[in-house]
Design an enzyme around this catalytic site. Sequence first.
Site, PDB file in Angstrom:
ATOM      1  N   ASP A   1       0.866  -1.193   0.000  1.00  0.00           N
ATOM      2  CA  ASP A   1       0.000   0.000   0.000  1.00  0.00           C
ATOM      3  C   ASP A   1       0.896   1.235   0.000  1.00  0.00           C
ATOM      4  OD1 ASP A   1      -2.284   1.551  -0.038  1.00  0.00           O
ATOM      5  OD2 ASP A   1      -2.678   1.385   2.104  1.00  0.00           O
TER       6      ASP A   1
ATOM      7  N   ASP B   1       2.380   2.346   8.050  1.00  0.00           N
ATOM      8  CA  ASP B   1       1.188   1.603   7.615  1.00  0.00           C
ATOM      9  C   ASP B   1       1.529   0.303   6.889  1.00  0.00           C
ATOM     10  OD1 ASP B   1      -1.483   1.165   7.379  1.00  0.00           O
ATOM     11  OD2 ASP B   1      -1.903   2.827   6.022  1.00  0.00           O
TER      12      ASP B   1
HETATM   13  P1  ADP Z   1      -4.402   4.163   8.129  1.00  0.00           P
HETATM   14  O1  ADP Z   1      -4.589   2.687   8.101  1.00  0.00           O
HETATM   15  O2  ADP Z   1      -5.559   4.892   8.731  1.00  0.00           O
HETATM   16  O3  ADP Z   1      -4.005   4.712   6.786  1.00  0.00           O
HETATM   17  P2  ADP Z   1      -1.713   4.920   9.000  1.00  0.00           P
HETATM   18  O4  ADP Z   1      -0.794   3.966   9.688  1.00  0.00           O
HETATM   19  O5  ADP Z   1      -1.396   5.249   7.592  1.00  0.00           O
HETATM   20  O6  ADP Z   1      -3.212   4.387   9.172  1.00  0.00           O
HETATM   21  O7  ADP Z   1      -1.753   6.254   9.866  1.00  0.00           O
HETATM   22  C1  ADP Z   1      -2.647   7.288   9.545  1.00  0.00           C
HETATM   23  C2  ADP Z   1      -1.974   8.646   9.754  1.00  0.00           C
HETATM   24  O8  ADP Z   1      -1.591   8.795  11.120  1.00  0.00           O
HETATM   25  C3  ADP Z   1      -0.705   8.837   8.959  1.00  0.00           C
HETATM   26  O9  ADP Z   1      -0.950   9.373   7.686  1.00  0.00           O
HETATM   27  C4  ADP Z   1       0.089   9.795   9.800  1.00  0.00           C
HETATM   28  O10 ADP Z   1      -0.304  11.129   9.518  1.00  0.00           O
HETATM   29  C5  ADP Z   1      -0.342   9.454  11.203  1.00  0.00           C
HETATM   30  N1  ADP Z   1       0.629   8.544  11.844  1.00  0.00           N
HETATM   31  C6  ADP Z   1       0.643   7.203  11.783  1.00  0.00           C
HETATM   32  N2  ADP Z   1       1.655   6.689  12.500  1.00  0.00           N
HETATM   33  C7  ADP Z   1       2.308   7.751  13.042  1.00  0.00           C
HETATM   34  C8  ADP Z   1       3.460   7.884  13.895  1.00  0.00           C
HETATM   35  N3  ADP Z   1       4.130   6.821  14.333  1.00  0.00           N
HETATM   36  N4  ADP Z   1       3.849   9.132  14.239  1.00  0.00           N
HETATM   37  C9  ADP Z   1       3.170  10.209  13.798  1.00  0.00           C
HETATM   38  N5  ADP Z   1       2.088  10.149  13.002  1.00  0.00           N
HETATM   39  C10 ADP Z   1       1.652   8.939  12.626  1.00  0.00           C
HETATM   40 MN    MN Z   2      -2.277   4.887   5.725  1.00  0.00          MN
END
Ligand code: ADP
Ligand code: MN
Length: 266
Positions: A203, A220
């Site tokens: 992804d 992610d």
């Molecule tokens: P989703 O499955 O909802 O896409 P993500 O893992 O991509 O989940 O996280 C969604 C958002 O949260 C990211 O785009 C980022 O902005 C924020 N995020 C995720 N992990 C972190 C982290 N470790 N530190 C800071 N921001 C984070």
């Molecule tokens: Mn994501």
Amino acid sequence: MEGNAFEDGCGGHDKDNHKDKADRATNELVMDQRTRMILLKMISRGIVSEVHGAISTGKEANVYGAVMDPLDGSRPIQRAIKIYKTAILVFKDREKYVTGEHRFKRGANKKNNREMVKQWAEKEFRNLKRLHSAGIACPEPLELKSHVLVMEFLGDKRGYAYPRLRDATLPDEGTENPWRAPYIQLLGIMRCLFRVCNLVHADLSEYNILYNKSKLYIIDVSQSVEHEHPRALEFLRMDIKNVGDFFRRQGVDTLQDRAIYDFITA
Ligand code: ADP
Ligand code: MN
């Protein structure tokens, strides 16, 4: 709440004070009882001290900012908590990422959903560990309990998360397209991910990469697959295409997808 929520709390802590703090920390966040309980236990164990507002609310998970106050009184440490949602059916869509997994084919019900979500969180935790050990910049995974994953916070001291690559402003040095260096950096990361971690992100796009000071952070990875997965190479081609499309839109003179595929897999 009963005292047993804090049975594994560290000695010497004032339980009432603790309970107050924990309740305050999770009260405003609309969460089910299980999730609250997991967070309260994490608070009592000192993994996090306060849970803040949502950084992101997604289809499958919410990500919250959090702070951990070290017992020795040193500066608070920021953390991020990803909480997978259990009450939804979007996970059907994700079946294609799991191989030989027939345990949940009995149909959707609450218990199956919970098991499935737990698996995604576990997968993300394991994959993050692999990336981190391989030296790929990503949030360091810290703690996993059921569908709640605590990881390193990627952001500044004020609690602002680094921007996604999609929203990043790159310094313009005037000579070369500023997007070229991150593009090359990302190709290296994809190669390392494939060859050292044995993984395909599956992804990968400007939405799942954070950017700070010329550095790319991969996030992610719950849907990432091993390259033995029957559809791994198909997912890799998709990742390559998404990445190529994005950097082409930034005006980067990109390599052909085929050449990148060979570079990563050869
Ligand atoms: P989703 O499955 O909802 O896409 P993500 O893992 O991509 O989940 O996280 C969604 C958002 O949260 C990211 O785009 C980022 O902005 C924020 N995020 C995720 N992990 C972190 C982290 N470790 N530190 C800071 N921001 C984070
Ligand atoms: Mn994501």
